[in-house]
Design an enzyme around this catalytic site. Structure first.
Site, short mmCIF file in Angstrom:
data_model
loop_
_atom_site.label_atom_id
_atom_site.label_comp_id
_atom_site.label_asym_id
_atom_site.label_seq_id
_atom_site.Cartn_x
_atom_site.Cartn_y
_atom_site.Cartn_z
CE LYS A 1 -9.03 -6.48 -13.00
NZ LYS A 1 -9.37 -7.92 -13.21
N GLY B 1 -8.10 -11.79 -6.07
CA GLY B 1 -9.27 -11.15 -6.64
C GLY B 1 -10.09 -12.08 -7.47
CB ALA B 2 -9.25 -14.88 -10.03
NE ARG C 1 -4.48 -11.56 -1.19
CZ ARG C 1 -4.13 -11.43 -2.26
NH1 ARG C 1 -3.20 -12.27 -2.83
NH2 ARG C 1 -4.74 -10.72 -3.14
CG ASP D 1 -13.11 -10.67 -13.46
OD1 ASP D 1 -12.87 -10.75 -14.75
OD2 ASP D 1 -12.19 -10.20 -12.50
P1 ATR Z 1 -5.71 -12.25 -9.03
O1 ATR Z 1 -6.47 -10.71 -8.81
O2 ATR Z 1 -5.48 -12.86 -10.39
O3 ATR Z 1 -6.48 -13.38 -8.18
P2 ATR Z 1 -4.07 -11.61 -6.81
O4 ATR Z 1 -4.86 -10.98 -6.07
O5 ATR Z 1 -2.61 -11.16 -7.13
O6 ATR Z 1 -4.25 -11.78 -8.23
O7 ATR Z 1 -3.87 -13.33 -6.33
C1 ATR Z 1 -2.88 -14.05 -6.80
C2 ATR Z 1 -3.25 -15.71 -6.05
O8 ATR Z 1 -2.12 -16.58 -6.63
C3 ATR Z 1 -2.90 -15.52 -4.65
O9 ATR Z 1 -3.94 -16.35 -4.23
C4 ATR Z 1 -1.60 -15.76 -4.54
O10 ATR Z 1 -1.32 -16.39 -3.06
P3 ATR Z 1 -0.93 -15.29 -1.85
O11 ATR Z 1 -2.49 -14.57 -1.60
O12 ATR Z 1 -0.39 -16.09 -0.74
O13 ATR Z 1 -0.07 -14.41 -2.50
C5 ATR Z 1 -1.37 -16.72 -5.53
N1 ATR Z 1 0.04 -17.16 -5.78
C6 ATR Z 1 0.99 -16.44 -6.58
N2 ATR Z 1 2.11 -16.90 -6.60
C7 ATR Z 1 2.11 -18.16 -5.66
C8 ATR Z 1 2.97 -19.02 -5.55
N3 ATR Z 1 4.21 -18.98 -6.01
N4 ATR Z 1 2.67 -19.99 -4.56
C9 ATR Z 1 1.21 -19.95 -4.22
N5 ATR Z 1 0.33 -19.11 -4.25
C10 ATR Z 1 0.80 -18.15 -5.41
#
Ligand code: ATR
Length: 286
Positions: free
Chosen positions: A70, A135-136, A161, A106
């Site tokens: 993306k 991103g979401a 973030r 989205d």
């Molecule tokens: P998307 O585009 O689907 O939002 P992403 O940008 O990879 O995907 O974001 C994933 C989100 O899930 C992030 O907020 C991530 O937290 P981090 O920024 O700390 O990585 C969160 N996330 C994924 N696995 C996690 C976990 N085990 N515990 C807490 N947060 C998690």
């Protein structure tokens, strides 16, 4: 021989085999009796510009873009919609003249799903808590602010973030420590999970919903499983729940309209088809 007058669209990603977009667009092509097609095209990272050059050629009207491409799609575009600019990411491509355009649907997908599943939300939600800052989350923040939500508390495992979102979207956003998230729920009308926690194969989300007021909304962008533990817990408490599948279905509609000239509806028939696919795939992997 490819007929350049027969409209085609595709989804690209790396990998792309898991994408449910062909199921959704294939359903609409058949329902609206459009002589066109929608396929999967895998694009290795680093080769996005080669893929982008195909758009507008041989009937390929445009594409959906999924992970991890993306940002590459955003960079490849000559023009962006305002939403795509705010997201810094593109999931829908088309060409106008020589210019490659990019949109991010989205936001529209999240709003379309809420409006369908919980139409009262616009009147009732003044304050929200959002879990996650990827991103979401960015799309959900933009959507809620555009609907007039006055305060959004963001909490994320990686606080930097969340800080980036506050920088981008301004003073209506506050940051909570990840471990403190539930202490904000007493003042919230809506909770949205945008993390991947609760998805099949991932860790569960651990949050205490007891402080949410009766009638509060709980939404999850995760849709595998169709009802996450978060939503099950919320439903059992009598809270109003919104699942993630509708966001996937609603975000697909603007691209279809652009490429095939007709705004498609998110119908119960489409929903059942995709639900059956998710349940089937989950059964197989279990
Ligand atoms: P998307 O585009 O689907 O939002 P992403 O940008 O990879 O995907 O974001 C994933 C989100 O899930 C992030 O907020 C991530 O937290 P981090 O920024 O700390 O990585 C969160 N996330 C994924 N696995 C996690 C976990 N085990 N515990 C807490 N947060 C998690």
């Amino acid at each position: 021989m490819i007929d350049p007058n027969r409209p085609r669209a595709c989804v690209t990603g790396w990998p792309v085999s898991h994408s449910r977009s062909p199921l959704i667009h294939g359903y609409w092509l058949s329902r609206y009796e459009i002589d066109g097609s929608y396929e999967r095209i895998a694009t290795p990272p680093g080769e996005f510009s080669r893929f982008a050059a195909r758009i507008g050629v041989d009937g390929l009207r445009g594409a959906n873009v999924t992970a991890p491409l993306k940002l590459a799609a955003f960079a490849a575009c000559d023009r962006h919609t305002d939403v795509a600019l705010a997201m810094g990411a593109v999931n829908t491509l088309w060409r106008e003249g020589a210019a490659l355009w990019g949109d991010n649907t989205d936001v529209e997908g999240f709003l379309g799903n809420l409006d369908e599943e919980a139409p009262d939300w616009r009147r009732e939600v003044r304050s929200a808590v959002i879990l996650g800052a990827g991103g979401a989350s960015r799309a959900v923040v933009y959507a809620l602010l555009s609907a007039g939500v006055e305060r959004i508390v963001i909490t994320n495992r990686t606080v930097e973030r969340a800080e980036a979102l506050v920088k981008a979207f301004g003073p209506k956003l506050l940051i909570s420590e990840w471990a403190e998230a539930s202490s904000w729920l007493g003042d919230a009308d809506m909770l949205v999970n945008t993390t991947s926690l609760g998805m099949s194969g991932q860790d569960q989300l651990d949050i205490d919903l007891s402080r949410l007021r009766p009638g509060a909304f709980v939404a999850d962008v995760v849709y595998v499983p169709l009802e996450t533990s978060l939503l099950e817990d919320a439903r059992k408490r009598g809270l109003r729940t919104v699942g993630g599948l509708g966001m996937l279905l609603h975000q697909a509609a603007p691209g279809f309209a652009r490429w095939f000239g007709l705004r498609p509806s998110v119908t119960p028939g489409l929903r059942s088809l995709v639900e059956a696919d998710i349940v089937g795939a989950n059964g197989k992997s279990a």
